[in-house]
Structure formats: structure tokens, C-alpha cells
Design an enzyme around this catalytic site. Structure first.
Site, short mmCIF file in Angstrom:
data_model
loop_
_atom_site.label_atom_id
_atom_site.label_comp_id
_atom_site.label_asym_id
_atom_site.label_seq_id
_atom_site.Cartn_x
_atom_site.Cartn_y
_atom_site.Cartn_z
N HIS B 104 0.87 -1.18 0.00
CA HIS B 104 0.00 0.00 0.00
C HIS B 104 0.90 1.23 0.00
O HIS B 104 1.94 1.22 0.67
CB HIS B 104 -0.82 0.12 1.28
N ASP B 107 1.98 2.11 3.59
CA ASP B 107 2.92 1.35 4.41
C ASP B 107 4.34 1.42 3.87
O ASP B 107 5.28 1.14 4.59
CB ASP B 107 2.48 -0.10 4.67
N GLU B 235 -10.84 -6.84 -4.77
CA GLU B 235 -10.74 -7.89 -3.77
C GLU B 235 -12.01 -7.93 -2.93
O GLU B 235 -12.27 -7.02 -2.15
CB GLU B 235 -9.52 -7.63 -2.87
N GLU B 271 -9.42 -13.68 -1.71
CA GLU B 271 -8.71 -13.95 -0.45
C GLU B 271 -9.40 -15.08 0.29
O GLU B 271 -10.62 -15.05 0.50
CB GLU B 271 -8.67 -12.70 0.42
N HIS B 274 -11.46 -13.96 3.35
CA HIS B 274 -12.66 -13.21 2.96
C HIS B 274 -13.71 -14.16 2.40
O HIS B 274 -14.91 -13.99 2.64
CB HIS B 274 -12.31 -12.14 1.92
N ASP B 299 -5.06 -13.78 -2.51
CA ASP B 299 -4.46 -13.48 -1.22
C ASP B 299 -4.60 -14.72 -0.37
O ASP B 299 -5.72 -15.12 0.00
CB ASP B 299 -5.16 -12.29 -0.55
N ASP B 342 -1.07 -12.13 2.32
CA ASP B 342 -1.67 -11.02 3.08
C ASP B 342 -2.00 -11.56 4.47
O ASP B 342 -3.12 -11.52 4.95
CB ASP B 342 -2.94 -10.56 2.34
#
Lengths: 440, 440, 440, 440
Positions: B104, B107, B235, B271, B274, B299, B342
């Protein structure tokens, strides 16, 4: 064969107002009271379902039938019991004061030894149903075909690996759709029974989607051919009986319909309990359907928020019914849809009058929600709060963005120039929840 | 500023085979071993994420930071720590032997006091990242922008009620997308952060969908303008941080994209955690994406099947990785996508080498799944079983149905004539599960 | 009446080793192989259940029976079908090579028109079962009474609001317990069927707890009186059929037993699927039972981690079976308990051999878990890691605390004097998970 | 340092009745109105918690602090902000009109660099709190120690593998308990923070139970030694932060207490959201605690029925508050307990007055529940219905069974003689739900 009354001790249920202590009276539902321009009966279009209320004798996974009503225990054969059931149903509709009902082909009349015999059974019972409708003035909210109960559907109907099973499903839907048309049904529903999978190890996802799309196309074609003007509805459900139902939720059905170009032919029948099993609030699924022009009708049976299967309970959460009625009023009403009680008694509710209590409670819960929602909509506070919250989008920047006159680079330049200090205003959730509580 | 090694006691992780007892070795992942026509590193395209592994110091809702690694505790300011973090990250990528990473914007480099200062921070750190990439040969699987951490995004970014917030999000994405392009990123990801709602009482669902669609269109336009050839990925996630995330699951994103005509511009980053939070198996979401031509990347962070939030654990379920690799091999591989970890350490894993253990375990779990899946695909038993199961659809009835040469009435006539005695063959789930278990 | 073979095409299932591709062979379960001092058959004590495997014809909430095995469709009446079922069951036990079985009174023999007739039915079938046991050498792991299927139990058995229902339950348990004793059963199980509530509005929680305690006391007394030496087991389950089952999980049963002074009389029969429905890992419930000296036996039927009801699937997760076998080996083994497959086929698994595939898969999954666990326990790495982690408790401070030689004030003074700088060592979860994966 | 008012624009919240449209007024909570023999303030004993309301600045897993209230942003250091916070808190208590508050040691005063410094911080802030109490007449419902936030507690406090960590926890509790005593607290709470596990692979369940029991014994001893007369409360929670919290639910704590002989020393602090995360209705946990003589107090923060983590929302479900108040009235009231709002604002509720809206809504929801429950209890219909339902237990058979004058054999004989024809009467759930709805 002539039936004696099935509910001899019960008289027509009347509205007696909130202060009534008579358990066999409505406290909120006053069918002919006009609110927001329509009688409550037209706002709510209540329907009783044939299956849970008259064809389910109380068996569950762990136990045998418990209900000893005459239509389960008397009669010399299944067809006689079907007739008893039909008469009991119309007696119930009249005494309860609901205008609509719903059915599956196979709960009106028992499956026969062959498809032809099943057709004969169904046709004979349709005559009796039609007579009941004429006698009582009740109407059909929707019909549907049971494409999940017979062993042949153990691996799906339209999505079966066997085209013969697809053909059987097609045959049943042809009959059920025509019967719905004959009875003047307002809608026709497809609930995806066992259209889904139990394991990906034996499943071709892409192929089954094509089968299902083909099936739905055939249904839409048949509807046009026979001149049925009702709405075709798909009812989402995430799991049960299969591990994954293809019609998982409103969004999954939406994706499917748009992908196969069917979004003009079908709308959604949203069920409360299916919504919550899918991880959504009931209101969310209704709101999603409305926002995507897919809202059709409602199955008003809630679940238990602690339990992970379809408990099919009668609605009783006033905050929930109020919120949903706000959405439906905002969308202009139910249209051809209705509130169908696809709900069943708790298994220990073995008394004949329990069926009345259950429906009275559900109707009052929705009627009270309607009355609350009418006041909310008429006051307009929530609409104003939402309008105010998004007011910035009516300003120059908002219009430029949504009008397509901007791009990422221009917006970046805007931020570099004007800064990014703006913090959003409070979402005011607790305030709004308090305001909402005022209406409950 | 020059960094000293962050993991001085750890050497490059090597493949030592299944019998190795060295915890700092791979037992299954052999980067250059060719299976099914490609080196494992190309099948798996592992990526380490910058945020959990280098920007999360172990704080959770109930407690403060626990990790005492130098890049959290040393350096005189946030920019110095960002530089330490960058150097530690590349040291880690090299020692671990992963080819890819993901980030990101925020970060890589800390938010500044103004957007311009944030841009400066980001630009300075991009130089360092680019140098690290050149020095080590590591590549960028995807970049993304953090559109959820800053207070301005408390009520969403693209779906904020305030167009100024939309503009800030647009500005960040413009920079992040260009930076991803500059670094040669293979994809660009949009995770819907706080795009969703906490209560319908303050939310205009229809309007927010339009805002989101506008935002995605702008991103696709900007991609075209700058000549970025990577894939744009969305995502899905069902809840958390908001009560309802608009990108609930693959089907919800699919519906959204098709409705707004964006289905050619975006694919999905699935993901594991998720998927399971949304009530789906990981394999389901991958299969759905593939069957609808939307599969992009993964992910690979699992949840705990008992817990209702995103635990972001490293994968370790071989049955799950095998099944997903079967699907991905069947779809021709990951393409431009990859397996991005992730995933984050458990908070009590405070030792520096825990970061290695976690990634080694995850990489071995996926590598072992790949090897299993290659054997399964090469044996062909499952493909044959599925083909046999649906074989009826290649017969005359099946072809007639799917070829559009039949209708409901004709199929009904078929059933009336030929009967409906066919029962489906066994679904053989237990048999197939046993066969599958042979490969684990 | 003499039965013809029910599984004529299937021969005795043999161990053929991990490389076998014969689906009707064991790959891991080698009954007489000695590991950790015992043959695998004694470690695992597999049992087939009578109800799912021989008395459930595939009906579910949404559909009618699908299994066409002779014991469902032939015979002139229920008693003849019960005899066919009995013979099929023993043929199955022998061909599968399991040593044990389990039953409810009412799946051995059908309910009669009166309690006396039910007793007669049960007695006649017990003779046949006893003959089968003698002929085949199979043994009874446990018997139990069905206290939930009959309409009288709609509101519970021991916790019914009607003492006549309590008496019926008592009568059935008296018979079932004596029959279990007569057949040499190793245990007797009480699963709380409908002992729970659907709404607190009609329930007296305190009173029902007393009824249940009274019932359990009577069972324990009767056991003593008739000289039965087997273990009395209670099987926890959180929901289904009722909204709240009193025996929610191991801890709830523990609390109940201790409160009523029954903790010496009963132990727990832990079911995988009930554990996960209650929000616990299977391993947790086993570990809890062991740590509290309540472990008795296991029902080895898993659920689907995405589904919220009891799917009763055969076990196939090797990581789970390995972890549970580690715990059981650590506790000295199953004792009088066993692994009972209270598991059912998927409804579409209509072929006769599916019953074999299902059990073979489950037995191999547990056998493989056993073999893994034996290696883990013999290597001792995990035991050493745990001992090392808590080693501080063997030091002076730890001994002082646990030995009761300290108090809060003294410990505060210790911290004031010695400081509180100690941070805990890494929990090493990822490292340990990787080590564990080595054994799978 | 002197604080200026934190809520300068807000005046004392007053009762204005159900028809008031003033959002900063109570519609149901009328503190001094006497119902069922007591003023509402004594029935409800509302408490505001220090942590969510004054020490949480809006950071969550996905984003940074958002609340810009002076006590988060002003002051030169943490101690000054703690003082600002203290003054804001008392201003809030007074304006809101709550009598009680609750605190953790570490939200009153920041952790220092050493334990001694933490003690000094805490002591200084206690003086300020005590002055605030004297000035405003507010009282302490309970105090507690934060045994989960500091890195040392990453693997638990009492159940840490390190006895030094146990000692630190003991030291904190000694101080917090004495401080609670000094401030005249009515109770002292232990919430099990990180007492639980993340993986069984590194956990000795039996040993950790003994550590926890030892800790609780020390707390009970210390209470006796210092002469504290308040109630010691344990607060169950099933998960979060750990994968499995030892104090999973009321029954798990009950089992633990009884096993270790601590059931006379501790009672339960039931939290709505923890109940629902554990798979129980809030009312169930309260009913369980009451039926087992363990009820102590309530944390009145609800969850979202769709979300799997602790959302800590303010209560607003009137059906739920009514049902719980029925139970509490039936148990004779809250005793020394209270309703503590361990609830937090939604993160987007950034306005200062949102804290008032949230508490007003919660207080009104419970007040309305109280008023409903008083009417229900006074009408007596539910009590009569329950008495009637179990009336059979007062007959000869029922008395014989519960009086210990019967056994299984005698009951079997009874059934053989008298038959088993009795079917239970209807459970009347829908009827009772409708009756209940009359009061909402």
C-alpha cells in the site's frame, strides 16, 4: 366427499385495536384502513402458503409427524386428504382474512405413480382450488413447482447431470406455470431447491450455470407463449439443502441474470431467513433488490439469529418490519408482489388454533411495521437526513465527478491545490437509531 | 543512512526435501523444479506483503505493539523507520527466496501533514524501493492505495458522502497506480476498505453504487492513459471494517461490474479468509471467478473456521491448497496473478525468525498443494469422473435442450411419452473424497 | 425369514497399503498392526451406527426417501424390514471389518402401537441382534434410547412439562439399558434429544434442570442395580432440534454434573460436529474432557465449516484426526470408548457401495491420524516444547505461587522489587504448526 | 491544571416523555419514577465505562484515531490528558444523569515506565477520581485491571507460561482491588482478557486451569483481607482476542468455579455481545446465571447478529431488554450489580454529542424494557402460563418422581400399566410471542 369445518371453534379474526386482549384478534392489521393512499390489505398483500401450513405434519430430521389435524390423519388416501386439506385451507384463508395464497404443485396434489398420473392428480385438485377461490374470493399470489422433493432431483433439477431430470423439471414447470396462469396468479416463483452442489469434486460449475440459464430462458419463453402476465420471481437462498446453492443471495442471482441477459425477465422473491443465512440483514436484501430494480416479492419468514438453518419462523421483530416497510414504501410499494408467510409452526404447537396465532402475530408484526413506516416516511426526517448527508455531491466538485468531467489526474491536482483537510461529518448512527426507535 | 542486517542469524532458506528436520528449510517448495511445464516459482508466484510483515507492530484491538524489531523501534522518525523497514523487507525477500512483493502507498511511506508532503514521502521511498528491486531482482506483484486508514475515510472513500473525500481517494490512486506502473507491477489492486455501510439509516445505496462505479471507471481510464498493462483487481470481502462491504463476495462484485459495464476492465483478487467469512469455501470463490472469467490473483491468508473475523493466518490446510491448485491448473495457471501472503503473525510470535517460519509454512503448504494437484490433473481421474457424470448431456435430449431446439411444452410431451422413471446415479461424494485423499 | 446377501458384489475389505488404488481397500487401517503397544483395532475401536447407516432412507427436510436398499423397500411390514436391516447390518460389519456397533432402541425395532408392543418388537429384534453378534463376533460399543422421535417427546423427555412423558422416557431407558447390559455393551449413551427449549417464554429453566438431574440419577441407580459395568456417557450438542440444548458443550455438561453431584457417574461422548456447532474445535472438546477427567468416547462425524447444522459427514481431515489422536494417546487411549461413525451418506450417494466408501474413508482418516500421532508422541518434540514453555513454573516463584505460599500483596512486592520487564518468549505458533505439518 | 467544560453546548439531559422530539432528552428513563417498588435508577443502576467512552480515540484494526475530543488531543503529556479525561468523564456523568461508572486501572492512568511509576500514575489519578466522585455524588459500580493490553500479557496473565507475568497481574489486581475498595466500589470484575489459547500445540490446558484457579483464589483471599464487601465478578467471553477464551460462557465459568470450589466467591458479569458470540441469546445467559445462583451484573452492549466479533454497540432491541428485565425482576433485581455500558460509538460518530445520543438511546432502551417488564410481571400472565404448563409435576406421579420415591423399573411398570398415550399439550410458542408483543 364433503368436509366438515376444520376450525369449528374459531370465528373470523377481526381487528380490535392495540388494547385488545383477545388473542384471536388483530391489534394492528385493519385490512380496509387506508394509510398512505391505500388500504392496508393492498400495502401488505398477505399470503398463506399451502405447504408449511397444510402439507407439513410436523416431522423433522429428528422426529415423526406430530400434527393430528384431520387433513393429515383422515381420508382414505392421499387424494382424499388433499381434498380435506384444500377445504381446510380455504376455511383458514377466510377466517384469517388473508386475500392471497401460494402453492407448490406437489402440495396441492400428491405425486402419482407416473408423470401422467401426477398430472391427473394436479388437475383434479386445481378444480377444487379454483372452486374454492370462486367461493371465497381468495387469489393466488404465486404458484411454483416442487423440483426438489422427488428422488430424481437429488442432484438438482435444471442443474442435474442428467438431461432426463431437466426434462421432468421442465414438464412440471410447464404445468405449474399454466396452472398459475389459469388461476390468475400474480407471480410465478422459482426457488432453486437443489440447484447447487455438495462437493466441487463432482461438479462442473460452468456447465451447470449454462443449464440453469437455459432452463430460465425456457420458462420466460413459455410465459410469453401462454400469455401469462405475472412476474417471474427467483428466490435466493445460500445453503440448505445443498452445501452451496447457486442462487446464494440477491447479488448472486443478479450477477447470473445479467450475465445471461435475463435481467428483464426475472425479479427477486426475498426471504428474510434466507437473507440472514447468507450473512445479510433482511433489509439489506430488500434494499439491494430495489436499488438494482429487481425487487419482486417477499417471503416473510424470519430465522433465529443464533441458528444456522432455515427455521422459518413467523416475523415478530417490529424494528425489522418497520425498516423493510420504509424501503418498500420508498420503492412505491409491493407492486404485484406480496408478503407470503413461508413460515411454519414450531413443532410443539400442535393445537389447531396455533396456526391462527402464528399468522395473526406475523400479520400484526408487518402491519405495525407498515404503520410505523408510514409515519416515518410522512415525517420525512430520514429522507432529509440522507439528502443532507450527501449534499456535497450536488456542489460543483460532486457534479463534476459524477458528470464525467473529471479524471484522476484532475482530482489529484484539485487535492494538491485545495488540500485534503476535510474530515467527514459524523455518521450520526446512534442519533438516527434513536430517532428510528421513536417510531417503534 | 545505512542499515545493518535485520536478520543477521538467518541465511537463505533452501529446499531440503520432505524429510528435512531443519525448520528453516523448505520441504516442498523447490523454486526451480519444473512440474506441469513450468518451474514451481512460476506456478506459484509468491509475494510477501509489506503491511502485515513490516508495518504492523502487533497492536490489536485489545493491546499495544509487541514486536520489537528495529524497523519499529529504531530510527529518529517515521521516514527513517520506513527506510529501515524497506531494507529489512528486501533482505527478507532475498533470504526467503520469494520473487514478488506487494504494498500500500501508506505502508511504504508514512502519511504526511499534507497531501503534498505525503507525495514527497512516497516518492522518496519509491526510490529506495526501486533501488532494492534492482539490487535484488525482486518484482512487484501489485500495488494499492490505503483508502481506509486515515480519518477522512471513516465513512468510505469512493462511496463517501463527501466528494472531497472521493477526490482524495482519486489522488492517492493516481499516485499509487503510476507508482505501480513505474515499478513494473503486474497488477493493481482495489480492496474496498470502508466502501460499505454501518447502517442503512444513513445510507443511499443506489447513489453509493454510482459513486463507486464512477471511481472504478476513472481508474480504468487512468490505467489506459498512463499505458499500464497490468491487471486491475478488485478484492471481495463481506464485512469488516463496515457491517456490509459492497464487494461482499465474487458474485457481488461480478454483478456490480456487469451492471456498470466494467467486467472487461477488472478481475478478482480472491482472499481465502474473505471467502470463508462470506460463507464460501476458498475453492468456491476461485471456481466462481474462473467459471465467470474473472479470476485474477489470490491473497492466500486463511481464517480460523470458528472465528468470525479476518484472522489473516498463513495457509496450512493441504486439502484446501490442493483443491485450489487443481482449479488454477485447470484454468491454465495464475497468469499475471500470484499468491500473496496477506497474512500476519500471531501476536505472540515475537521472535524475528517467526516471520520466516510463517512464510516457509505457507509456501510449503501451497507448494505441496501444487504437487498434489499436478498429479491429480495428470492422472485425470477427476476430469474423467466429471465428464462421465454429465455424459447424458452429449446425447440427443441433452443436445436438443442446450441447442435451443426444445421448449417446455416439448419437454413435457417427452416426459409424458417416455416417462420419468430415471433416477440419478450416485453422486459418489464419499468415493471421490477418498480418491482425493489419496493425493494428500 | 432368511435374508439373501445385501452386498453380494462386495467382499471383505482388506488393508492394501497407501499405494493401493483399489477403492474398496484400506490404505491406512491395518486392524492387527501393533503401534504404541496395541493393535490399531484396539486404539480405534471403530463402531458403525445402526440409525444413519441402516434406518435412514435418505429423507431430509426437503425431500423424500431416496435409498432403495432392500431393507427399506422389501419385507411385508416394519418388523420384516427390521430383520432385513439387522442381517444387512451384520453382513456390513463383517465385510467392513469393524468390531463394534451402536444402536437406539427404535432403530433396531419399530415403535409399536403401545409401549408393551414396542417392548415386544424390541425384544424380538434383540434376539436377532444377539444371534448376529454371536455369529459374527461383533460387539456393542453402546446402546441408547430414542427419546426424541415420538410425538410425545416434542417438548422434551426428562425435561418435558408432563411427568407422564418423563415416565415413558424412564421406561425406554430401563429397557435400553438392560438390553445394552444383556448384549455386553461397553457403554450406554444419553444424547439430550429435545432436552432444551425453543423459547424461554414457556420454559422454567431451574425446574427443568432439576428434572434432568433426577432422570440422570435414576439412570445411574438403575445401572448399579442391574450390575451394568459399562460407562454412562452424555453427548453434548448446542442446538438442533431445539434452539438451546441443555447439554450445549462439554463445559455445560460438566457444570451440570458437578452442580448435581453426578460427575463420578457420567462421562462425555464428544461428537466432532456438535463441537464445531458449539463454536469449538473438535480437539478442544476432547482436550477439555480429558483435562477435566470426563473423556469417554467419540462420535466421529464432522460438519461442514460453512454450514450451521449437523451435516454428520464422515471424517476426512487428517490434521484434525492427528491432533485428536495425540490427545487421546496422551490420555492413555480410548479406554472403554470408541470411535463411532454417527455419520451419514450424502443424500445423493444412492449406490450400495457408497456405504463402504464412506466408512473406509472415515476409518482410514482416523487410522492415518493415529499413525501420525504415534510418531509425534514417540518423537516427543511437542511434549518437550510445552514443558520448556512452562519451565518457569518449576522455578522458585512458580512453585511459591502454585504451592500457596504467596498472596497478592507478596507478589506485588515482588514486582515492585524485581520489576516487570520480562516479556514472554515467542509463542512459536507458526513454527509449531510447521512441525506438526511434517507429520501429516 | 483546570479543565474547561468538554461539552459546553450540552445541558443536563432530562426526561421529557415518549412524545418528546428533543434528541437530547430521555423518552423513557425517568430516574426517580418509582415502579415495582423502586425508583428506576435503582432498578437499572446505569454505569458509563471509562475506556470506550473516554480512552478509545476511534482507532480500529484498519485505521487510526478519529475522535478529536480535547482529552485525546490536548494536554502536554499522557497524565495531563488523563486529567482532562477525568474531568470530561465526570462532566458527562453529571449531564447524562448516570449514577455509576466503571474503570480499568490503565484507562484511568497511563502505564508508566516501571510498575512503581504506573502505581504513582494510578494513585495520582485516583485522587482526582475520588474528588470527582465527592463533587458529583457519582459512584463506582466496579473497577478492574487491564491484564491484556501490555506486551507482557501477549500469552495471558494468570495463565501465562511465565510466572513473572502472573506476578505482574497479581500486583495490578492487588492495586485495582484496593482502589476499588477505597472508592467504595460495589463490585470488582475480572474479564479474562487473554486467558485462553491460540493453539493447543503450545498449550497445557490442565496446567493453565490450575494457574487460573490459583489466581482467583488469591483474589478472593485478598478481598477478604482488605475487607472489601463488594461482589467479585467474572465476565464470560468465548473468543477474541484469543481463539478460545477459558471463560467461554456462563456455563464454562460455572463448571470452572464449581470444580475448584470457588462458586461461593464469584458471580457473573454477563455481556450481551459476549453471549451472542458464544451462540446464546443474551436472555439465555442471564437466565442461566440466575437459575444457577451466579447472576451478578450486566454489560449492556449488544453485537450485530450478522457479525462475528465484539461490535460493542449500545442496546436498542426492546424485545431483548424487556425479556431480560423480566428475568431480573423475577430474580429480585440487580442487587449490587448494574447495567454498565461497555459500549462504544461507531467510529464515524465523531461529534461530541454522539456520546450523549448513544447513552441516551441505550438508557431509554433498557428503561422501556423495564417498564414493559414491570407490566408483564404485574399482569402475571406468563408466570401463570408457565405454572399451568408444568402443573402435572405437582400431581402424584410428578411428586413421586421428584421426591425420589420412584425408580426406572417402577416408572416402566407405570407405563406398562397406564399406557403411554399422553401427548404433550401445545407449547404455544406463537401464542406467547404474540402476548409478549402486546407489551412492546
Amino acid at each position: 366427499m364433503t368436509s366438515t369445518p376444520s376450525f369449528p371453534t374459531i370465528e373470523a379474526i377481526r381487528y380490535e385495536g392495540p388494547d385488545s386482549t383477545n388473542p384471536l384478534a388483530f391489534r394492528w392489521y385493519e385490512a380496509d384502513r387506508v394509510v398512505a393512499g391505500r388500504p392496508m390489505r393492498e400495502h401488505l398483500r398477505f399470503a398463506v402458503c399451502w405447504w408449511h401450513s397444510f402439507s407439513w405434519s410436523g416431522a423433522d430430521t429428528f422426529g415423526s409427524p406430530v400434527f393430528a389435524h384431520p387433513w393429515y390423519t383422515e381420508g382414505r388416501d392421499e387424494m382424499e386428504r388433499a381434498a380435506l386439506r384444500c377445504d381446510a385451507a380455504f376455511e383458514f384463508f377466510e377466517k384469517l382474512g388473508v386475500d392471497w395464497f401460494t402453492f407448490h404443485d406437489r402440495d396441492l396434489a400428491p405425486e402419482g405413480a407416473s408423470f401422467r398420473e401426477s398430472q391427473q392428480h394436479f388437475a383434479r385438485m386445481l378444480d377444487r382450488v379454483e372452486a374454492g377461490m370462486q367461493r371465497t374470493g381468495r387469489r393466488l399470489l404465486w404458484g411454483t413447482a416442487n423440483l426438489f422433493g422427488h428422488p430424481r432431483y437429488a442432484s438438482g433439477a435444471a442443474t442435474s447431470p442428467d438431461p432426463d431430470v431437466f426434462a421432468c423439471a421442465a414438464a412440471q414447470v410447464a404445468d405449474a406455470l399454466e396452472s398459475t396462469h389459469r388461476l390468475g396468479g400474480a407471480n410465478y416463483v422459482l426457488w432453486g431447491g437443489r440447484e447447487g452442489y455438495d462437493t466441487l469434486l463432482n461438479t462442473d460449475l460452468r456447465r451447470e450455470a449454462q443449464q440453469l440459464a437455459r432452463f430460465l430462458s425456457l420458462v420466460a419463453e413459455h410465459k410469453a407463449r401462454i400469455g401469462f402476465r405475472g412476474t417471474l420471481l427467483i428466490e435466493p437462498k445460500p445453503f440448505e439443502p445443498t452445501k452451496h446453492q447457486y442462487d446464494f443471495d440477491a447479488a448472486a442471482v443478479h450477477a447470473f441474470l445479467v450475465r445471461f441477459g435475463l435481467e428483464k425477465e426475472f425479479r427477486l422473491n426475498i426471504e428474510t431467513n434466507h437473507a440472514t443465512l447468507a450473512g445479510h440483514d433482511f433489509a439489506h436484501e430488500v434494499a439491494y433488490a430495489i436499488a438494482n430494480d429487481l425487487f419482486g416479492s417477499v417471503d416473510a419468514n424470519r430465522g433465529d439469529p443464533r441458528l444456522g438453518w432455515d427455521t422459518d419462523q413467523f416475523p415478530n421483530d417490529i424494528a425489522e418490519t418497520t425498516q423493510v416497510m420504509m424501503l418498500i414504501l420508498g420503492a412505491g410499494g409491493l407492486g404485484q408482489g406480496g408478503f407470503n408467510f413461508d413460515a411454519k409452526l414450531r413443532r410443539a404447537s400442535v393445537a389447531a388454533e396455533d396456526l391462527f396465532h402464528a399468522h395473526i402475530g406475523g400479520m400484526d408484526a408487518l402491519a405495525r411495521g407498515l404503520l410505523n413506516a408510514v409515519r416515518i416516511v410522512e415525517d420525512g426526517e430520514f429522507a432529509r437526513a440522507i439528502a443532507a448527508r450527501y449534499a456535497g455531491w450536488d456542489g460543483p466538485l460532486g457534479r463534476r465527478i459524477l458528470g464525467g468531467e473529471s479524471d484522476l489526474a484532475a482530482l489529484r491536482e484539485h487535492v494538491r491545490t485545495h488540500g485534503s483537510e476535510t474530515l467527514p461529518a459524523s455518521g450520526r448512527q446512534e442519533y438516527l437509531e434513536n430517532r428510528f426507535a421513536r417510531y417503534l
